[in-house]
Design a protein around this motif. Structure first.
Motif, PDB file in Angstrom:
ATOM      1  N   GLY A 295     -54.509  24.049  15.251  1.00 38.82           N
ATOM      2  CA  GLY A 295     -55.852  24.833  15.124  1.00 38.82           C
ATOM      3  C   GLY A 295     -55.587  26.309  15.260  1.00 38.82           C
ATOM      4  O   GLY A 295     -54.535  26.586  15.937  1.00 38.82           O
ATOM      5  N   ASN A 296     -56.345  27.312  14.712  1.00 34.21           N
ATOM      6  CA  ASN A 296     -56.471  28.519  14.898  1.00 34.21           C
ATOM      7  C   ASN A 296     -54.896  29.095  14.335  1.00 34.21           C
ATOM      8  O   ASN A 296     -54.139  29.814  15.076  1.00 34.21           O
ATOM      9  CB  ASN A 296     -56.503  28.862  16.203  1.00 34.21           C
ATOM     10  N   GLY A 297     -54.582  28.661  13.196  1.00 33.71           N
ATOM     11  CA  GLY A 297     -53.385  28.970  12.682  1.00 33.71           C
ATOM     12  C   GLY A 297     -52.073  28.227  13.172  1.00 33.71           C
ATOM     13  O   GLY A 297     -50.864  28.534  12.515  1.00 33.71           O
ATOM     14  N   LYS A 323     -48.780  21.827   8.565  1.00 30.36           N
ATOM     15  CA  LYS A 323     -49.364  23.144   8.803  1.00 30.36           C
ATOM     16  C   LYS A 323     -50.780  23.445   8.275  1.00 30.36           C
ATOM     17  O   LYS A 323     -51.504  24.286   8.277  1.00 30.36           O
ATOM     18  CB  LYS A 323     -48.580  24.403   8.128  1.00 30.36           C
ATOM     19  N   GLU A 324     -51.161  22.582   7.234  1.00 28.89           N
ATOM     20  CA  GLU A 324     -52.617  22.699   6.706  1.00 28.89           C
ATOM     21  C   GLU A 324     -53.592  22.400   7.489  1.00 28.89           C
ATOM     22  O   GLU A 324     -53.424  21.644   8.652  1.00 28.89           O
ATOM     23  CB  GLU A 324     -52.582  21.543   5.270  1.00 28.89           C
ATOM     24  N   GLU A 325     -54.785  22.903   7.418  1.00 30.24           N
ATOM     25  CA  GLU A 325     -55.983  22.247   8.200  1.00 30.24           C
ATOM     26  C   GLU A 325     -56.227  20.931   7.914  1.00 30.24           C
ATOM     27  O   GLU A 325     -56.355  20.614   6.684  1.00 30.24           O
ATOM     28  CB  GLU A 325     -57.179  23.200   7.765  1.00 30.24           C
ATOM     29  N   ILE A 438     -43.575  27.059  17.755  1.00 31.00           N
ATOM     30  CA  ILE A 438     -43.906  26.450  19.150  1.00 31.00           C
ATOM     31  C   ILE A 438     -44.628  25.043  19.082  1.00 31.00           C
ATOM     32  O   ILE A 438     -44.481  24.237  20.043  1.00 31.00           O
ATOM     33  CB  ILE A 438     -44.772  27.410  19.776  1.00 31.00           C
ATOM     34  N   ASP A 439     -45.329  24.575  17.898  1.00 27.71           N
ATOM     35  CA  ASP A 439     -46.218  23.285  18.169  1.00 27.71           C
ATOM     36  C   ASP A 439     -45.115  22.145  17.885  1.00 27.71           C
ATOM     37  O   ASP A 439     -45.333  21.268  18.808  1.00 27.71           O
ATOM     38  CB  ASP A 439     -47.088  23.217  16.521  1.00 27.71           C
ATOM     39  N   THR A 440     -43.945  22.124  17.272  1.00 29.29           N
ATOM     40  CA  THR A 440     -43.165  21.206  17.251  1.00 29.29           C
ATOM     41  C   THR A 440     -42.152  21.144  18.371  1.00 29.29           C
ATOM     42  O   THR A 440     -42.003  20.232  19.160  1.00 29.29           O
ATOM     43  CB  THR A 440     -41.966  21.502  16.208  1.00 29.29           C
ATOM     44  N   LEU A 441     -41.964  22.342  19.141  1.00 27.26           N
ATOM     45  CA  LEU A 441     -41.501  22.182  20.461  1.00 27.26           C
ATOM     46  C   LEU A 441     -42.132  21.579  21.465  1.00 27.26           C
ATOM     47  O   LEU A 441     -41.695  21.007  22.207  1.00 27.26           O
ATOM     48  CB  LEU A 441     -40.998  24.018  20.926  1.00 27.26           C
ATOM     49  N   ASP A 442     -43.572  21.884  21.522  1.00 27.80           N
ATOM     50  CA  ASP A 442     -44.476  21.260  22.583  1.00 27.80           C
ATOM     51  C   ASP A 442     -44.476  19.750  22.377  1.00 27.80           C
ATOM     52  O   ASP A 442     -44.494  18.825  23.106  1.00 27.80           O
ATOM     53  CB  ASP A 442     -45.956  21.766  22.394  1.00 27.80           C
ATOM     54  N   GLY A 443     -44.681  19.483  20.851  1.00 29.49           N
ATOM     55  CA  GLY A 443     -44.670  17.928  20.163  1.00 29.49           C
ATOM     56  C   GLY A 443     -43.479  17.245  21.099  1.00 29.49           C
ATOM     57  O   GLY A 443     -43.249  16.164  21.773  1.00 29.49           O
TER      58      GLY A 443
END
Length: 461
Positions: A295-297, A323-325, A438-443
């Motif tokens: 979300g938000n990029g 990465k897509e919406e 950062i998204d993959t790091l969080d997951g």
């Protein structure tokens, strides 16, 4: 091969001995037929000399009169392209050229037997600042040679291209040291050219080569050993400066991981077959999936990992980034596909932990799991411990050789290799501005954070 450039008594008094390795010679040959000629690689790999030589050969017969040579600064351009330690343009055309001005711009003016006494003008300019492009306006250029193109401002790159539109023999010669893998020079130019060249849609021809210091035929074995000995082979600087691989060297969060991941024989990476064998032998405990919502990029990330018995090792099995919406239904669809892929490869999943900030999306995943007849797998909230505690645990595992990941964790490898600390802050804080994943790091961290104390306890034991 030794390439001799002979000089007559009339205009030259010295012979330059160019000594090129086989790879370098092949690159120079391809320059004859290609518009885009790009060299990337380690320090002292001979990149600039190759391009200067190829540029000079074209300069002798090209019908265009005015050409462009740029560097991060004017001095850099003159030093690396004009002089080049005795292999530059002013030496190749020695006795047939002089430094001067052309329309108030610094230029090398060439005319003599090599150019059939037709004048060729090479304008030299700096290119690193946002207004550098103004200095090269007003002329139409035939060829363009640039050293350290990654340090050029995009305004200058675009302006130089515009200035070549009327060229009769349009050619580009770029060289650069490796950069951040997501640097604009890759995303806006090199990666685009490579993709189009493979598709057959790039007109003019794409000539790319990568060299390391080991490819430079002019460096003796003794000097090579001396230079290499100055580096720690496990450091990111060795990866970038000696191996010439794209990497981040400053401010890396996971420095040791990035160094090991860039090695030819990466000791952390295992095959899917090896991971499946570990599961078959009962060496892996239950598989956990971590989910971070986009979300938000940002993107939606899914990462599956498992500890070995006794928490001696952490093994990442599979990772994906979308990465897509995605609306909730589409998100549920790709997530279920990921879960089924993990089950098909490794047999079962114990738990799923998601970013607790998105309760609506979590409920959607639960419904999708139930509909897919997998409702017995718990979909819960991530613990979301302090980020730096997660970082400390992971870096400790890597340092102790207690982390492994499969070949199907490409997004995780990229995310870990490119994470950097936020600059100009007293507290250690991971940079989260969209330049790294950062998204993959969080997951990934959600998948193992509940076991951090067990990993640390095993370390202490």
């Amino acid at each position: 091969m030794i390439v001799k450039i002979k000089k007559s008594d009339l205009n030259r008094k010295k012979t330059i001995l160019f000594n090129f390795g086989e790879g370098h010679k092949e690159y120079i040959r391809r320059c004859r037929d290609c518009t885009f000629n790009i060299l990337e690689g380690a320090v002292r790999s001979g990149k600039t000399v190759d391009n200067v030589f190829a540029f000079a050969q074209e300069l002798k017969t090209t019908p265009d009169k005015i050409h462009l040579a740029t560097g991060s600064t004017m001095g850099n351009a003159k030093l690396n392209i004009g002089d080049a330690n005795g292999f530059g343009l002013e030496w190749i055309f020695r006795g047939q050229c002089r430094w001067g001005k052309y329309k108030d711009m610094e230029a090398l003016l060439i005319s003599g037997p090599s150019t059939n006494f037709k004048q060729k003008i090479v304008i030299f300019a700096g290119a690193s600042s946002s207004d550098s492009f103004k200095k090269i306006r007003g002329n139409s250029y035939g060829m363009w040679i640039a050293t350290e193109i990654n340090l050029h401002h995009d305004n200058t790159i675009k302006e130089a291209f515009n200035r070549q539109l009327a060229a009769k023999n349009r050619k580009i010669f770029w060289d650069m040291n490796p950069e951040h893998p997501k640097a604009p020079i890759y995303e806006n130019y090199l990666d685009v050219y490579e993709r189009k060249a493979k598709e057959g849609t790039l007109k003019g021809g794409y000539n790319y080569a990568h060299f390391t210091i080991f490819d430079n035929a002019n460096i003796t074995r003794e000097r090579l050993e001396e230079i290499v000995s100055q580096y720690d082979e496990n450091s990111i600087w060795y990866v970038r400066d000696i191996l010439g691989k794209r990497s981040i060297a400053e401010g890396l969060v996971y420095t040791q991981f990035a160094s090991l991941a860039a090695m030819e024989n990466n000791p952390m990476k295992i095959s899917i077959a090896e991971a499946q064998e570990m599961m078959k032998k009962g060496e892996l405990l239950g598989i956990t999936i971590g989910v971070d919502f986009g979300g938000n990029g940002s993107g939606h990330s899914f990462v599956a990992s498992a500890p070995t018995v006794g928490y001696g090792k952490l093994v990442a099995l599979l990772s994906e980034l979308h990465k897509e919406e995605l609306d909730p239904d589409a998100l549920a669809k790709v997530f279920i596909a990921f879960v089924k892929k993990v089950i098909s490869l490794f047999g079962s999943i114990s738990k799923i932990y998601c970013d607790s900030a998105e309760q609506v999306l979590i409920r959607g995943l639960r419904k999708a799991m139930a509909k897919a007849e997998m409702g017995d797998i718990k979909v819960g909230n991530a613990k979301k411990d302090r980020i730096n505690d997660r970082i400390f645990c992971f870096t400790s595992l890597v340092a102790q050789g207690r982390f492994a990941y499969t070949e199907m964790c490409e997004t995780l490898e990229d995310a870990l290799s490119m994470a950097v600390w936020k600059p100009n802050t007293v507290e250690l804080e991971r940079l989260d501005d969209g330049t790294s994943d950062i998204d993959t790091l969080d997951g990934f961290e959600y998948s193992y954070e509940r076991d951090i104390k067990k990993y640390i306890k095993t370390q202490a034991g």
